[in-house]
Motif scaffolding. Structure first.
Motif, short mmCIF file in Angstrom:
data_model
loop_
_atom_site.label_atom_id
_atom_site.label_comp_id
_atom_site.label_asym_id
_atom_site.label_seq_id
_atom_site.Cartn_x
_atom_site.Cartn_y
_atom_site.Cartn_z
N SER A 220 -32.09 5.42 -14.65
CA SER A 220 -31.16 5.97 -15.64
C SER A 220 -30.30 4.88 -16.23
CB SER A 220 -30.29 7.06 -14.99
OG SER A 220 -31.08 8.14 -14.55
N HIS A 221 -29.86 3.94 -15.39
CA HIS A 221 -29.04 2.84 -15.88
C HIS A 221 -29.81 1.99 -16.89
CE1 HIS A 221 -25.98 -0.34 -15.71
NE2 HIS A 221 -26.99 -1.19 -15.67
N MET A 222 -31.12 1.87 -16.68
CA MET A 222 -31.94 1.08 -17.58
C MET A 222 -32.33 1.83 -18.86
SD MET A 222 -32.04 -1.82 -16.29
CE MET A 222 -31.35 -2.40 -14.74
N GLY A 223 -32.02 3.13 -18.91
CA GLY A 223 -32.21 3.86 -20.16
C GLY A 223 -33.22 4.97 -20.13
N VAL A 224 -33.73 5.35 -18.94
CA VAL A 224 -34.72 6.42 -18.87
C VAL A 224 -34.41 7.33 -17.68
CG1 VAL A 224 -37.16 7.00 -18.54
CG2 VAL A 224 -36.54 5.02 -19.92
N ASN A 225 -34.25 8.61 -17.94
CA ASN A 225 -34.17 9.59 -16.87
C ASN A 225 -35.58 10.12 -16.60
OD1 ASN A 225 -31.43 9.56 -16.34
ND2 ASN A 225 -30.95 11.13 -17.87
N VAL A 226 -36.08 9.92 -15.38
CA VAL A 226 -37.35 10.51 -14.97
C VAL A 226 -37.00 11.80 -14.23
CG1 VAL A 226 -39.50 10.20 -13.72
CG2 VAL A 226 -38.40 8.24 -14.80
N ASN A 227 -37.21 12.92 -14.90
CA ASN A 227 -36.75 14.20 -14.36
C ASN A 227 -37.56 14.61 -13.13
OD1 ASN A 227 -34.86 14.57 -16.52
ND2 ASN A 227 -36.58 15.12 -17.84
N ARG A 228 -36.93 15.37 -12.28
CA ARG A 228 -37.63 15.86 -11.08
C ARG A 228 -38.27 17.21 -11.37
NH1 ARG A 228 -37.99 13.34 -6.67
NH2 ARG A 228 -36.93 11.32 -6.52
N ASP A 229 -39.17 17.18 -12.34
CA ASP A 229 -39.95 18.35 -12.70
C ASP A 229 -41.42 17.95 -12.72
OD1 ASP A 229 -40.30 16.87 -15.00
OD2 ASP A 229 -38.95 18.07 -16.22
N THR A 230 -42.28 18.88 -13.05
CA THR A 230 -43.72 18.62 -13.12
C THR A 230 -44.28 19.19 -14.40
OG1 THR A 230 -43.85 18.77 -10.69
CG2 THR A 230 -45.93 18.86 -11.92
N ILE A 231 -45.07 18.39 -15.11
CA ILE A 231 -45.70 18.84 -16.35
C ILE A 231 -46.95 19.66 -16.01
CG2 ILE A 231 -46.83 18.10 -18.48
CD1 ILE A 231 -43.87 17.60 -18.52
N ILE A 232 -47.09 20.80 -16.69
CA ILE A 232 -48.25 21.68 -16.53
C ILE A 232 -48.90 21.86 -17.90
CG2 ILE A 232 -49.02 23.98 -15.80
CD1 ILE A 232 -46.40 24.18 -14.17
N ASP A 233 -50.19 21.63 -17.98
CA ASP A 233 -50.91 21.82 -19.24
C ASP A 233 -52.24 22.51 -18.95
OD1 ASP A 233 -52.05 21.74 -21.76
OD2 ASP A 233 -51.20 19.77 -22.23
N ASP B 279 -32.06 -11.86 -19.50
CA ASP B 279 -32.73 -12.53 -20.61
C ASP B 279 -33.60 -11.48 -21.31
OD1 ASP B 279 -31.58 -14.92 -19.91
OD2 ASP B 279 -33.29 -15.58 -18.68
N PRO B 280 -34.10 -11.75 -22.53
CA PRO B 280 -35.02 -10.78 -23.16
C PRO B 280 -36.18 -10.46 -22.24
CG PRO B 280 -34.34 -12.45 -24.75
CD PRO B 280 -33.79 -12.88 -23.41
N ALA B 281 -36.43 -9.18 -22.04
CA ALA B 281 -37.43 -8.76 -21.05
C ALA B 281 -38.19 -7.55 -21.57
CB ALA B 281 -36.74 -8.43 -19.73
N ARG B 282 -39.24 -7.17 -20.82
CA ARG B 282 -40.07 -6.02 -21.17
C ARG B 282 -40.13 -5.08 -19.98
NH1 ARG B 282 -45.03 -7.78 -25.15
NH2 ARG B 282 -43.75 -9.00 -26.58
N LEU B 283 -39.94 -3.79 -20.25
CA LEU B 283 -39.94 -2.78 -19.20
C LEU B 283 -40.80 -1.61 -19.64
CD1 LEU B 283 -38.82 -1.51 -16.57
CD2 LEU B 283 -36.84 -0.74 -17.90
N VAL B 284 -41.74 -1.20 -18.79
CA VAL B 284 -42.60 -0.05 -19.05
C VAL B 284 -42.37 0.96 -17.93
CG1 VAL B 284 -44.97 0.78 -19.27
CG2 VAL B 284 -44.34 -1.44 -20.21
N ILE B 285 -42.14 2.23 -18.31
CA ILE B 285 -41.88 3.28 -17.33
C ILE B 285 -42.81 4.45 -17.61
CG2 ILE B 285 -40.17 4.86 -16.35
CD1 ILE B 285 -38.00 2.90 -17.24
N ALA B 286 -43.50 4.92 -16.57
CA ALA B 286 -44.37 6.10 -16.67
C ALA B 286 -43.93 7.11 -15.62
CB ALA B 286 -45.84 5.72 -16.46
N GLY B 287 -44.01 8.38 -15.97
CA GLY B 287 -43.61 9.44 -15.06
C GLY B 287 -44.73 9.88 -14.15
N SER B 288 -45.68 8.99 -13.85
CA SER B 288 -46.80 9.30 -12.98
C SER B 288 -47.30 8.02 -12.34
CB SER B 288 -47.93 9.98 -13.77
OG SER B 288 -49.12 10.02 -13.02
N ALA B 289 -47.44 8.01 -11.02
CA ALA B 289 -47.99 6.84 -10.33
C ALA B 289 -49.51 6.84 -10.38
CB ALA B 289 -47.51 6.80 -8.88
N ASP B 290 -50.14 8.02 -10.28
CA ASP B 290 -51.60 8.10 -10.34
C ASP B 290 -52.12 7.79 -11.74
OD1 ASP B 290 -51.94 8.82 -7.66
OD2 ASP B 290 -51.43 10.88 -8.09
N PHE B 291 -51.23 7.67 -12.71
CA PHE B 291 -51.59 7.24 -14.06
C PHE B 291 -52.33 5.91 -14.02
CE2 PHE B 291 -50.39 4.48 -17.58
CZ PHE B 291 -50.79 5.21 -18.68
#
Length: 466
Positions: free
Chosen positions: A268-281, A424-436
């Motif tokens: 969250s401090h870095m700019g992304v809230n990863v919610n404690r929910d689950t996507i269903i499709d 320093d200038p950096a790159r950050l990638v965040i995904a809401g799935s580890a099995d991704f």
């Protein structure tokens, strides 16, 4: 007419051009491939070692390889030469091929109902000055351009191999012992980068030689000290990938399990809230293999699984996405992007409009999702994958270096003067799935190139993704 024909032939002999009518130009060399040979400082020799007279499916392989190399040679301004050698029955040529790392393989000839096993050679050796590299076995052509490009790039470049680290010690997958898709991913990464494990612990920081770091689904809570090492890696300008799972499922019992990794506040401090929910499709999803009884037999059959959303709402302009059409996000959580002036955030993938999300799913049994559950929230199109470029303030800017959780840990190497409060200038990638990670190997290879700012080969690889 005769004079014109002769003149055109003379003119075209020293010039190369072609017309490719496909939308993705899949039959033409990418500009990044051509640039590799356009400014060679030394001659490049390509020796094609191919056994002649091969039958299908290898009957056209030699011609395709030679045509591709000839086209590369045409763009090299005379700095590249192509030689074709058939080592059949030539012990000296076979020995030379072995020296280049090209080993004979088994091949079964079939004639008039008879079958005969022989040793054949299908490889390419590349020599540039005192360096050499090879494609030991060219058995498939789908990735030929990419294989040639990455080999030539490594051959002509003086840059040291960059290092990708992956964290261990908290239940993350071990790439060195992985099987299946993760083994394929590790093999693809190792062709261009050094892939090393990084143990997150109270004692040591992340080594300086690590250029990119992947944190893939920790199953145990990270200590503040371990999180501090990740934080400082980003602060020094490293490229960081966080693949976070908040809910896992046990397919044998059908029960979900919450994962407490301890990274929520830091993310969250870095700019992304990863919610404690689950996507269903229920409409756009992947499959799992489940036992299905067919009479007296039990067969493993593919079954659609609503907890593996298939995402096709992708940011195609991003280099890592390229021509990727869809990505799978098993056990994914939705994300919220928090605005920041110092950080440019790009949502790379969103859930489809048919998706829902739910906090506290009651089960992970695939057939249970034939009906909706009470408490599901409709709406869809939540972010599932985001890339961020910019500068951040350290999560530990005011608190300093955390003390170890366990007593007796030597902290004499801690240097308060090296504590970074702004990155320093950096790159950050965040995904809401580890099995991704394991379910999208071609994308992960592209992502590695982008994180290490080596995007020149992404387009070439993406041309081969069906």
């Amino acid at each position: 007419v005769i004079v014109i024909i002769v003149a055109v032939n003379i003119w075209s002999a020293s010039r190369f051009f072609r017309i490719d009518l496909t939308s993705q130009k899949i039959h033409s060399l990418d500009p990044a491939t051509r640039n590799l040979v356009a400014n060679l400082d030394k001659p490049l020799v390509a020796k094609v070692y191919f056994t002649g007279g091969l039958q299908a499916p290898y009957n056209n392989h030699e011609q395709t390889v030679v045509d591709t190399l000839d086209e590369l040679s045409a763009h090299s301004r005379g700095s590249m030469r192509v030689e074709v050698v058939d080592p059949t029955g030539n012990a000296e040529a076979m020995a030379t091929a072995r020296q280049f790392g090209i080993q004979p393989i088994d091949y079964r000839y079939r004639t008039d109902g008879l079958s005969e096993l022989r040793k054949i050679v299908m490889g390419v050796a590349l020599i540039h000055g005192d360096r050499q590299a090879s494609l030991p076995t060219v058995t498939q052509l789908q990735t030929l351009e990419y294989d040639l490009a990455k080999t030539i790039k490594a051959l002509v470049s003086d840059e040291p191999r960059k290092v990708i680290g992956y964290t261990t010690g908290h239940g993350e997958p071990n790439f060195a012992k992985a099987r299946g898709p993760l083994e394929e991913l590790a093999s693809g990464l190792s062709e261009r980068y050094s892939l090393v494990p990084v143990t997150l612990c109270d004692r040591t920081a992340i080594p300086d030689e690590v250029d990119a770091l992947w944190v893939v689904g920790p199953q145990k809570q990270l200590s503040d000290r371990a999180l501090y090492h990740i934080d400082q890696f980003l602060m020094r300008g490293g490229a960081l990938g966080m693949f976070v799972t908040n809910v896992r499922g046990d397919m044998k019992t059908g029960r979900p399990r919450a994962v407490r990794h301890g990274m929520d506040d830091w993310l969250s401090h870095m700019g992304v809230n990863v919610n404690r929910d689950t996507i269903i499709d229920r409409k756009r999803n992947g499959v799992v293999r489940m036992p299905v009884r067919q009479g007296r037999y039990v067969l493993q059959m593919p079954v659609n699984f609503a907890l593996i959303p298939r995402v096709s709402n992708l940011e195609s302009d991003h280099p890592a996405i390229g021509s990727t059409h869809s990505l799978l996000f098993p056990y994914a959580s939705s994300m919220e992007i928090l605005a920041s002036e110092e950080v440019e955030a790009t949502i790379l993938g969103r859930a489809s409009a048919s998706a829902t999300r739910m906090v506290g799913i009651p089960t992970v049994a695939p057939r249970a999702f034939n009906q909706e559950f009470e408490g599901e929230e409709a709406g869809g199109e939540w972010p599932l994958l985001v890339s961020m470029v910019g500068t951040w303030n350290s999560f530990f800017a005011d608190s300093g270096i955390p003390a170890p959780d366990r007593p007796g840990i030597d902290t004499s190497e801690d240097d308060p003067s090296a504590h970074r409060r702004v990155s320093d200038p950096a790159r950050l990638v965040i995904a809401g799935s580890a099995d991704f990670v394991a379910n999208n190997v071609p994308f992960m290879l592209n992502l590695a190139d982008w994180m290490l700012q080596d995007a020149s080969l992404i387009r070439i690889r993406s041309k081969n993704v069906a």
